[in-house]
Scaffold this active site. Structure first.
Site, PDB file in Angstrom:
ATOM      1  N   GLU A 175       0.840  -1.220   0.000  1.00 55.59           N
ATOM      2  CA  GLU A 175       0.000   0.000   0.000  1.00 55.59           C
ATOM      3  C   GLU A 175       0.862   1.251   0.000  1.00 55.59           C
ATOM      4  O   GLU A 175       0.458   2.287   0.529  1.00 55.59           O
ATOM      5  CB  GLU A 175      -0.952   0.024   1.192  1.00 55.59           C
TER       6      GLU A 175
HETATM    7  C1  LIG Z   1       2.924  -9.563   0.192  1.00 56.21           C
HETATM    8  C2  LIG Z   1       2.624  -8.470  -0.761  1.00 56.21           C
HETATM    9  C3  LIG Z   1       1.311  -8.154  -1.067  1.00 56.21           C
HETATM   10  C4  LIG Z   1       1.023  -7.153  -1.991  1.00 56.21           C
HETATM   11  N1  LIG Z   1      -0.283  -6.921  -2.352  1.00 56.21           N
HETATM   12  C5  LIG Z   1      -0.531  -6.107  -3.406  1.00 56.21           C
HETATM   13  C6  LIG Z   1      -1.840  -6.007  -3.969  1.00 56.21           C
HETATM   14  O1  LIG Z   1      -2.798  -6.620  -3.480  1.00 56.21           O
HETATM   15  N2  LIG Z   1      -2.019  -5.245  -5.065  1.00 56.21           N
HETATM   16  C7  LIG Z   1      -0.987  -4.554  -5.648  1.00 56.21           C
HETATM   17  O2  LIG Z   1      -1.217  -3.891  -6.652  1.00 56.21           O
HETATM   18  N3  LIG Z   1       0.263  -4.607  -5.136  1.00 56.21           N
HETATM   19  C8  LIG Z   1       0.516  -5.362  -4.029  1.00 56.21           C
HETATM   20  N4  LIG Z   1       1.773  -5.466  -3.528  1.00 56.21           N
HETATM   21  C9  LIG Z   1       2.841  -4.656  -4.111  1.00 56.21           C
HETATM   22  C10 LIG Z   1       3.312  -3.546  -3.192  1.00 56.21           C
HETATM   23  O3  LIG Z   1       2.344  -2.548  -3.085  1.00 56.21           O
HETATM   24  C11 LIG Z   1       4.662  -3.048  -3.728  1.00 56.21           C
HETATM   25  O4  LIG Z   1       5.605  -4.083  -3.482  1.00 56.21           O
HETATM   26  C12 LIG Z   1       5.088  -1.755  -3.064  1.00 56.21           C
HETATM   27  O5  LIG Z   1       4.255  -0.705  -3.451  1.00 56.21           O
HETATM   28  C13 LIG Z   1       6.536  -1.392  -3.393  1.00 56.21           C
HETATM   29  O6  LIG Z   1       6.783  -1.506  -4.768  1.00 56.21           O
HETATM   30  P1  LIG Z   1       8.049  -2.349  -5.261  1.00 56.21           P
HETATM   31  O7  LIG Z   1       7.990  -3.673  -4.597  1.00 56.21           O
HETATM   32  O8  LIG Z   1       8.082  -2.332  -6.725  1.00 56.21           O
HETATM   33  O9  LIG Z   1       9.289  -1.590  -4.667  1.00 56.21           O
HETATM   34  P2  LIG Z   1       9.996  -0.348  -5.364  1.00 56.21           P
HETATM   35  O10 LIG Z   1       8.998   0.625  -5.831  1.00 56.21           O
HETATM   36  O11 LIG Z   1      10.985  -0.869  -6.341  1.00 56.21           O
HETATM   37  O12 LIG Z   1      10.763   0.287  -4.123  1.00 56.21           O
HETATM   38  C14 LIG Z   1      12.058  -0.144  -3.674  1.00 56.21           C
HETATM   39  C15 LIG Z   1      12.570   0.884  -2.658  1.00 56.21           C
HETATM   40  O13 LIG Z   1      12.685   2.166  -3.298  1.00 56.21           O
HETATM   41  C16 LIG Z   1      11.963   3.135  -2.586  1.00 56.21           C
HETATM   42  N5  LIG Z   1      11.366   4.098  -3.518  1.00 56.21           N
HETATM   43  C17 LIG Z   1      10.778   3.859  -4.705  1.00 56.21           C
HETATM   44  N6  LIG Z   1      10.310   4.996  -5.228  1.00 56.21           N
HETATM   45  C18 LIG Z   1      10.575   5.974  -4.343  1.00 56.21           C
HETATM   46  C19 LIG Z   1      10.331   7.364  -4.294  1.00 56.21           C
HETATM   47  N7  LIG Z   1       9.670   7.999  -5.262  1.00 56.21           N
HETATM   48  N8  LIG Z   1      10.774   8.068  -3.218  1.00 56.21           N
HETATM   49  C20 LIG Z   1      11.436   7.449  -2.213  1.00 56.21           C
HETATM   50  N9  LIG Z   1      11.689   6.134  -2.203  1.00 56.21           N
HETATM   51  C21 LIG Z   1      11.253   5.397  -3.249  1.00 56.21           C
HETATM   52  C22 LIG Z   1      10.898   2.364  -1.818  1.00 56.21           C
HETATM   53  O14 LIG Z   1      10.455   3.074  -0.679  1.00 56.21           O
HETATM   54  C23 LIG Z   1      11.649   1.085  -1.470  1.00 56.21           C
HETATM   55  O15 LIG Z   1      12.390   1.264  -0.308  1.00 56.21           O
HETATM   56  C24 LIG Z   1       2.085  -6.424  -2.572  1.00 56.21           C
HETATM   57  C25 LIG Z   1       3.407  -6.719  -2.239  1.00 56.21           C
HETATM   58  C26 LIG Z   1       3.694  -7.736  -1.376  1.00 56.21           C
HETATM   59  C27 LIG Z   1       5.127  -8.075  -1.087  1.00 56.21           C
END
Ligand SMILES: Cc1cc2nc3c(=O)[nH]c(=O)nc-3n(C[C@H](O)[C@H](O)[C@H](O)COP(=O)(O)OP(=O)(O)OC[C@H]3O[C@@H](n4cnc5c(N)ncnc54)[C@H](O)[C@@H]3O)c2cc1C
Length: 596
Positions: A438
């Site tokens: 989220e």
């Molecule tokens: C168990 C689980 C359930 C989930 N359920 C859902 C779901 O139901 N529906 C859905 O759509 N998604 C879901 N997700 C996805 C989840 O919302 C994303 O994993 C999350 O938003 C982070 O995206 P990412 O994993 O691509 O990390 P990234 O976006 O690659 O982030 C990696 C790091 O970079 C940082 N970062 C990235 N951009 C910025 C920025 N602009 N400023 C500062 N820091 C930044 C982040 O804070 C993090 O520390 C789920 C994930 C998991 C693991």
């Protein structure tokens, strides 16, 4: 040890801090009286501790599993969800016309907390359905509402949120899933979504996927994203289920925590296109999804609070039982570890942070209710703005602290905390996801800085700081030393938060990186000052009750002591956070990329 809902504290916060009486005076909320709220909470507590909590540890040991496109959920989940829906818990906060109970968010919130406290994995399915319901209520057409809302509200079907793709996590501008109009009002959807919570399961006969996708002529970036309903089974006009839609679960993830909840990779359109219908207007999908995300972000904050409460309860039970070492002040033999000052420090820290986060979240829920139901438009708008400011704080701060609380819970258990049987380790593992999904804490903090502070020139932040100060003045009206200690820390916290808001406003244009280098510390500072404010308010109410000789003296003296602990051990960090934000931004960015 099984989770016991902290009903006494919940009712105290609802009645005394979030002013349930004022909420039940709002049009449409008349049923939410103190008696009704208490009865609802007690019934919910019975249900979650009897039916949902016992599935928590078992689900962690035997997670949901995937076979040939189907997901079988952990033992007992399907039956428990049937009971959950039939008892009306999914519909608690949703409109009566769609089968819900229509109760305000303030009454629904403690029930949500209990469900998460009892079993995070189970509660997630309800959380996502809540989000889908909110989005459809706001942006769905009459036909979509008629088709989907009643089955979602009654727990006959569940909802999902399909945002994430391999290249699009925090950055939804990168979404690539395509939606091609068919000329008959429907679209065909093609693409891959990952990490979709309860994207596939066996608990209900249908799943309503809300999917972000791009239409062929959409502009690039977030302005070209639309929102679609793509049901697992198409729905006939009479509401019966039709053909299986072209959306397949190709795998589920193996995870650190929340293992019973299936996290799916969904493939849309491999066999000709998944049929979807547009929600609202094209290219406004992100705006609608934000409705869902705001509901879900608040819900994830409640996950943190529920989990922290459970970890705390378990640590207290262990500390009362485990005998080890003599009392530092002298004892004839070894004592239970709750006698050791450092164990007390950990338990107080767990308790104080959980209570503060709960109080802030419930007060936030009451702002939401006023924003939705008050007769006066200006009052509605003002409360909406405050609620919007609080959502990233409630999500980000409550989940960050839940990780610390769960970590202390393991520490209280010593070596047994590291052993899975106690359950303390599960809380620690489960807690980790809360600061990630989220929107990570950084994304919440970006929201707090950008949309919630800069956009209104800090107006809401300053309004809240003024209220914190007013409570500080009230604290000064009593001579008690505990209140003087709370006042000192609270007033310092207000000054630190004010200085940081001023720093954010002054530097956002000239040195934006300096501001964002401190965005997460700003979010934490807002959390501890606003949480400390609620604890101070709680202490004042407790003092009043004690003076009146009214109620449970042990509960009220504990409230004052816990508020003082929060001030002296948590609020006291405000100065360090301020210094890190205002003075420390340059060192955050001092190294060149190749120096890492
Ligand atoms: C168990 C689980 C359930 C989930 N359920 C859902 C779901 O139901 N529906 C859905 O759509 N998604 C879901 N997700 C996805 C989840 O919302 C994303 O994993 C999350 O938003 C982070 O995206 P990412 O994993 O691509 O990390 P990234 O976006 O690659 O982030 C990696 C790091 O970079 C940082 N970062 C990235 N951009 C910025 C920025 N602009 N400023 C500062 N820091 C930044 C982040 O804070 C993090 O520390 C789920 C994930 C998991 C693991």
């Amino acid at each position: 040890m099984s989770y016991q809902a902290p009903i006494k504290d919940m009712l105290f916060v609802m009645n005394e801090l979030a002013n349930l009486d004022a909420i039940s005076a709002l049009p449409g909320c008349e049923d939410a009286t103190r008696d009704t709220a208490e009865a609802v909470l007690e019934e919910n507590a019975k249900f979650v501790s009897g039916v949902i909590a016992p599935l928590n540890h078992a689900g962690d040991k035997e997670p949901s599993y995937w076979h040939d496109g189907q997901v079988t959920t952990s033992k007992g989940f399907k039956e428990a969800f049937r009971q959950f829906g039939e008892a009306g818990w999914q519909g608690l906060q949703h409109p009566q016309e769609f089968g819900g109970q229509g109760l305000p968010k303030l009454v629904g919130t403690p029930c949500v907390e209990m469900l998460h406290g009892a079993n995070l994995s189970f509660a997630l399915v309800a959380l996502l359905s809540d989000g889908a319901i909110e989005a459809l209520l706001t942006a769905g057409s009459d036909a979509q509402k008629a088709t989907y809302l009643a089955p979602l509200v009654t727990g006959k079907w569940t909802g999902t949120m399909n945002l994430t793709e391999p290249q699009a996590g925090s950055d939804l501008a990168a979404v690539r899933t395509r939606a091609e109009p068919q000329g008959d009002g429907t679209y065909k959807v093609f693409g891959t979504k990952i990490f979709i919570t309860y994207g596939e399961h066996d608990m209900t006969e249908n799943i309503v996927h809300l999917v972000l996708a791009r239409t062929p002529d959409a502009p690039p970036g977030v302005k070209g994203i639309s929102l679609f309903i793509v049901p697992k089974f198409l729905v006939n006009e009479d509401g019966s289920l039709g053909a299986r839609n072209d959306v397949q679960c190709v795998s589920i993830e193996h995870k650190l925590g929340i293992k019973a909840s299936p996290t799916a990779v969904l493939q849309f359109g491999d066999h000709g296109g998944a049929i979807g219908t547009l929600v609202g207007e094209e290219n406004r999908g992100l705006e609608y999804m934000f409705i869902m995300m705001n509901a879900a972000r608040f819900g994830v904050g409640m996950q943190g609070i529920g989990l922290a409460e459970n970890a705390y309860q378990q640590a207290v039970a262990f500390a009362r039982d485990r005998v080890q070492s003599r009392d530092v002040a002298g004892s004839s033999g070894p004592v239970t570890i709750i006698h050791h000052p450092d164990v007390r420090r950990m338990l107080m820290s767990m308790r104080a942070q959980t209570e503060a986060a709960r109080a802030l979240a419930y007060v936030g829920a009451s702002y939401h209710d006023i924003a939705r139901h008050h007769e006066d438009e200006e009052t509605r708008a003002a409360h909406h703005a405050i609620y919007e400011y609080l959502v990233p704080v409630i999500k980000g701060w409550s989940t960050e602290l839940s990780e610390n609380v769960a970590r202390d819970g393991v520490q209280v258990h010593g070596g047994m905390g590291f052993i899975e049987e106690t359950g303390a380790a599960q809380h620690y593992r489960d807690a980790k996801i809360l600061t990630i999904y989220e929107g990570t804490t950084a994304i919440q903090a970006n929201d707090l800085v950008g949309r919630k502070t800069l956009r209104d020139g800090g107006k809401v932040a300053q309004h809240l700081i003024a209220q914190v100060r007013a409570t500080g003045t009230q604290l000064g009206e009593t001579e008690d030393t505990a209140f003087a200690a709370i006042r000192q820390r609270l007033e310092q916290g207000a000054a630190d938060l004010e200085a940081v808001v001023a720093f954010v406003l002054a530097n956002a244009k000239s040195d934006v990186k300096a501001v964002f280098a401190g965005s997460v510390p700003y979010l934490k500072l807002a959390g501890i000052v606003l949480g400390g404010w609620q604890m101070a308010r709680a202490a004042l109410v407790a003092q009043q009750k004690l003076a009146e000789g009214n109620g449970d003296a042990a509960f009220y003296t504990a409230k004052i002591a816990t508020a003082r602990f929060f001030a002296e051990h948590v609020l006291v960090q405000s100065g360090a956070l301020r210094a890190a934000i205002v003075d420390g931004h340059a060192s955050v960015l001092a190294l060149a990329e190749d120096q890492f």
